[in-house]
Write a protein that holds these residues in place. Structure first.
Motif, PDB file in Angstrom:
ATOM      1  N   CYS A 108      71.070  17.700   8.377  1.00 21.25           N
ATOM      2  CA  CYS A 108      71.255  16.249   8.163  1.00 21.25           C
ATOM      3  C   CYS A 108      70.207  15.710   7.196  1.00 21.25           C
ATOM      4  O   CYS A 108      70.499  14.837   6.370  1.00 21.25           O
ATOM      5  CB  CYS A 108      71.150  15.498   9.484  1.00 21.25           C
ATOM      6  SG  CYS A 108      72.304  16.066  10.724  1.00 21.25           S
ATOM      7  N   VAL A 109      68.983  16.209   7.305  1.00 23.80           N
ATOM      8  CA  VAL A 109      67.914  15.769   6.405  1.00 23.80           C
ATOM      9  C   VAL A 109      68.256  16.163   4.968  1.00 23.80           C
ATOM     10  O   VAL A 109      68.102  15.365   4.031  1.00 23.80           O
ATOM     11  CB  VAL A 109      66.556  16.383   6.831  1.00 23.80           C
ATOM     12  CG1 VAL A 109      65.458  16.006   5.834  1.00 23.80           C
ATOM     13  CG2 VAL A 109      66.180  15.917   8.239  1.00 23.80           C
ATOM     14  N   ALA A 110      68.769  17.388   4.795  1.00 20.97           N
ATOM     15  CA  ALA A 110      69.160  17.851   3.453  1.00 20.97           C
ATOM     16  C   ALA A 110      70.265  16.960   2.880  1.00 20.97           C
ATOM     17  O   ALA A 110      70.262  16.636   1.686  1.00 20.97           O
ATOM     18  CB  ALA A 110      69.616  19.307   3.508  1.00 20.97           C
ATOM     19  N   LEU A 111      71.197  16.536   3.725  1.00 19.78           N
ATOM     20  CA  LEU A 111      72.267  15.638   3.268  1.00 19.78           C
ATOM     21  C   LEU A 111      71.677  14.311   2.801  1.00 19.78           C
ATOM     22  O   LEU A 111      72.033  13.797   1.733  1.00 19.78           O
ATOM     23  CB  LEU A 111      73.280  15.389   4.397  1.00 19.78           C
ATOM     24  CG  LEU A 111      74.129  16.581   4.840  1.00 19.78           C
ATOM     25  CD1 LEU A 111      74.930  16.223   6.091  1.00 19.78           C
ATOM     26  CD2 LEU A 111      75.075  17.039   3.725  1.00 19.78           C
ATOM     27  N   LEU A 112      70.768  13.752   3.590  1.00 16.12           N
ATOM     28  CA  LEU A 112      70.139  12.480   3.217  1.00 16.12           C
ATOM     29  C   LEU A 112      69.377  12.620   1.900  1.00 16.12           C
ATOM     30  O   LEU A 112      69.445  11.752   1.032  1.00 16.12           O
ATOM     31  CB  LEU A 112      69.196  11.999   4.322  1.00 16.12           C
ATOM     32  CG  LEU A 112      69.863  11.565   5.632  1.00 16.12           C
ATOM     33  CD1 LEU A 112      68.797  11.241   6.671  1.00 16.12           C
ATOM     34  CD2 LEU A 112      70.764  10.350   5.418  1.00 16.12           C
ATOM     35  N   ASN A 113      68.665  13.749   1.766  1.00 18.24           N
ATOM     36  CA  ASN A 113      67.915  13.985   0.522  1.00 18.24           C
ATOM     37  C   ASN A 113      68.841  14.047  -0.687  1.00 18.24           C
ATOM     38  O   ASN A 113      68.435  13.757  -1.810  1.00 18.24           O
ATOM     39  CB  ASN A 113      67.092  15.276   0.614  1.00 18.24           C
ATOM     40  CG  ASN A 113      65.918  15.124   1.567  1.00 18.24           C
ATOM     41  OD1 ASN A 113      65.521  14.009   1.921  1.00 18.24           O
ATOM     42  ND2 ASN A 113      65.375  16.240   2.010  1.00 18.24           N
ATOM     43  N   ALA A 114      70.095  14.453  -0.451  1.00 15.34           N
ATOM     44  CA  ALA A 114      71.089  14.508  -1.535  1.00 15.34           C
ATOM     45  C   ALA A 114      71.828  13.173  -1.681  1.00 15.34           C
ATOM     46  O   ALA A 114      72.810  13.080  -2.421  1.00 15.34           O
ATOM     47  CB  ALA A 114      72.079  15.634  -1.270  1.00 15.34           C
ATOM     48  N   GLY A 115      71.392  12.156  -0.934  1.00 12.55           N
ATOM     49  CA  GLY A 115      71.993  10.828  -1.042  1.00 12.55           C
ATOM     50  C   GLY A 115      73.290  10.679  -0.268  1.00 12.55           C
ATOM     51  O   GLY A 115      74.096   9.789  -0.572  1.00 12.55           O
ATOM     52  N   ILE A 116      73.511  11.524   0.723  1.00 12.68           N
ATOM     53  CA  ILE A 116      74.763  11.493   1.489  1.00 12.68           C
ATOM     54  C   ILE A 116      74.513  10.818   2.843  1.00 12.68           C
ATOM     55  O   ILE A 116      73.775  11.341   3.683  1.00 12.68           O
ATOM     56  CB  ILE A 116      75.317  12.918   1.711  1.00 12.68           C
ATOM     57  CG1 ILE A 116      75.483  13.638   0.363  1.00 12.68           C
ATOM     58  CG2 ILE A 116      76.629  12.881   2.487  1.00 12.68           C
ATOM     59  CD1 ILE A 116      75.808  15.125   0.471  1.00 12.68           C
ATOM     60  N   ALA A 117      75.109   9.633   3.041  1.00 12.88           N
ATOM     61  CA  ALA A 117      75.034   8.963   4.343  1.00 12.88           C
ATOM     62  C   ALA A 117      75.776   9.841   5.343  1.00 12.88           C
ATOM     63  O   ALA A 117      76.857  10.340   5.038  1.00 12.88           O
ATOM     64  CB  ALA A 117      75.671   7.585   4.269  1.00 12.88           C
ATOM     65  N   ASN A 118      75.187  10.069   6.521  1.00 12.11           N
ATOM     66  CA  ASN A 118      75.854  10.989   7.448  1.00 12.11           C
ATOM     67  C   ASN A 118      75.519  10.716   8.893  1.00 12.11           C
ATOM     68  O   ASN A 118      74.486  10.130   9.223  1.00 12.11           O
ATOM     69  CB  ASN A 118      75.542  12.442   7.062  1.00 12.11           C
ATOM     70  CG  ASN A 118      74.128  12.876   7.411  1.00 12.11           C
ATOM     71  OD1 ASN A 118      73.877  13.452   8.465  1.00 12.11           O
ATOM     72  ND2 ASN A 118      73.171  12.576   6.518  1.00 12.11           N
ATOM     73  N   ILE A 119      76.435  11.141   9.748  1.00 15.84           N
ATOM     74  CA  ILE A 119      76.246  11.077  11.202  1.00 15.84           C
ATOM     75  C   ILE A 119      76.758  12.386  11.790  1.00 15.84           C
ATOM     76  O   ILE A 119      77.526  13.095  11.147  1.00 15.84           O
ATOM     77  CB  ILE A 119      77.037   9.919  11.855  1.00 15.84           C
ATOM     78  CG1 ILE A 119      78.544  10.001  11.515  1.00 15.84           C
ATOM     79  CG2 ILE A 119      76.464   8.584  11.440  1.00 15.84           C
ATOM     80  CD1 ILE A 119      79.413   9.010  12.278  1.00 15.84           C
ATOM     81  N   TRP A 120      76.298  12.689  13.006  1.00 17.06           N
ATOM     82  CA  TRP A 120      77.024  13.700  13.750  1.00 17.06           C
ATOM     83  C   TRP A 120      77.509  13.085  15.044  1.00 17.06           C
ATOM     84  O   TRP A 120      76.837  12.229  15.622  1.00 17.06           O
ATOM     85  CB  TRP A 120      76.264  15.008  13.902  1.00 17.06           C
ATOM     86  CG  TRP A 120      75.156  15.119  14.901  1.00 17.06           C
ATOM     87  CD1 TRP A 120      75.227  15.719  16.131  1.00 17.06           C
ATOM     88  CD2 TRP A 120      73.788  14.686  14.753  1.00 17.06           C
ATOM     89  NE1 TRP A 120      73.991  15.683  16.741  1.00 17.06           N
ATOM     90  CE2 TRP A 120      73.102  15.055  15.925  1.00 17.06           C
ATOM     91  CE3 TRP A 120      73.085  14.018  13.743  1.00 17.06           C
ATOM     92  CZ2 TRP A 120      71.750  14.781  16.121  1.00 17.06           C
ATOM     93  CZ3 TRP A 120      71.742  13.733  13.941  1.00 17.06           C
ATOM     94  CH2 TRP A 120      71.097  14.114  15.115  1.00 17.06           C
TER      95      TRP A 120
END
Ligand SMILES: [Zn+2]
Length: 336
Positions: free
Chosen positions: A196-208
């Motif tokens: 999830c942190v890697a997604l945020l670092n890539a600018g991707i808003a995310n949830i699980w």
């Protein structure tokens, strides 16, 4: 529809530019000779817009999201979609087909805790790197989870709250359409899975999304995942219509887990979703004959996110240090 098989290296050139549904099996071969296979459906909308990924089956026995993702592929029509929808119904196909719980059967790793970017590592390292390569151009991502066969789990949506404010608020927006009692914004970096942190670092808003328990895909839990996807697509203006806004409560606290340092047979005395007081009895561990070895109490006032309903507790089995086989209760300590 017939799916095509493509190597990850060819993926970028494999999608057509036409609106419509395409289904690919993305493959990659690990240095051990084991192969990775990830099914990816892409619905290209009639009008351009953002990209959302919906994925499930990171943990192989969490079935409700998998069934909901399949339904999403069949129900979202290109003509009404703005932007691009990627759907990955099963991430860990190898574990899924072996009916393996939580850990990857090839290297015994917990893939949610793997950071992408090391394809030269073990099988799971390459699996997570491949997944990241598939989803990295997304704007939004929803990752569906549930409770494995051994896990009695409360339905809730954790939201990683790191990075720019705008990203965090988009992540919260993704969560708001899921019909679960609790949404849990997570600020503590330690408690956010590295993927999830890697997604945020890539600018991707995310949830699980955690919904479903004990490896049983009920109609209701599958519908909760599915309806939440539709609401998120509507929230981001990718599908027409007003998105559902079920009543949710915000849950804030610190994650903690009760583990056993000895092996034995676990007799839980709590249920998922229970609020337990400091000192409250959680259950006991016995030997094979039923003699009590240890009793467990809650250190703090907390909510039971999930507990291990499987009685077999193995304190010796901790692959890569992961406390799955000796975990008893997962708690969120409640702030006063
Ligand atoms: Zn999971």
């Amino acid at each position: 529809m017939e799916s095509r098989t493509v190597d990850i290296e060819q993926l970028a050139w494999s999608w057509s530019n036409e609106p419509g549904l395409e289904e690919l099996i993305v493959t990659r071969t690990h240095s051990s000779g084991e192969s990775i296979e990830i099914p990816v459906a892409r619905i290209q909308g009639a009008r351009p817009g953002p990209q959302m990924t919906v994925m499930s089956g990171m943990h192989a026995g969490e079935y409700s999201g998998i069934l909901a993702a399949q339904k999403l592929i069949s129900e979202v029509k290109s003509e009404e979609l703005v932007g691009t929808l990627l759907v990955i119904p099963v991430i860990s196909t190898r574990a899924f087909m072996e009916r393996n719980m939580q850990l990857n059967p090839v290297d015994q790793k917990e893939v949610h805790f793997i950071r992408p970017g090391s394809p030269e590592g073990t099988y799971s390292d390459m699996l997570i790197d491949t997944l990241f390569e598939i989803v990295k151009d997304s704007d939004y991502l929803i990752d569906s989870h549930a409770g494995e066969m051994a896990q009695s789990l409360m339905s809730w949506v954790p939201v990683p709250m790191r990075g720019a404010n705008e990203l965090s608020s988009q992540s919260l927006e993704l969560a708001r359409g899921f019909d679960v009692e609790y949404v849990e914004p997570r600020y503590d970096l330690e408690s956010i899975p590295p993927f999830c942190v890697a997604l945020l670092n890539a600018g991707i808003a995310n949830i699980w999304v955690e919904c479903g328990k004990n490896g049983v895909p009920t109609e209701q839990d599958t519908a909760t995942h599915f309806d939440g996807y539709i609401a998120a697509l509507q929230t981001m203006k990718m599908l027409p219509g007003d998105s559902a806004r079920p009543r949710q409560k915000l849950l804030k606290g610190k994650r903690s887990q009760i583990n056993s340092e000895i092996s034995g047979i676990w007799h839980p005395a709590i249920k998922e979703g229970d609020v337990v007081e400091a000192g409250q009895y959680l259950g006991r561990l016995t030997d094979y004959f039923g003699n009590t070895l240890e009793e467990f109490n809650s250190p703090n006032r907390a909510i039971v996110l999930y507990y291990w309903s499987n009685p077999a507790i193995n304190a010796e089995r901790r692959p890569h240090g992961y406390d799955w086989h000796n975990g008893l209760v997962s708690l969120l300590d409640l702030e006063e």
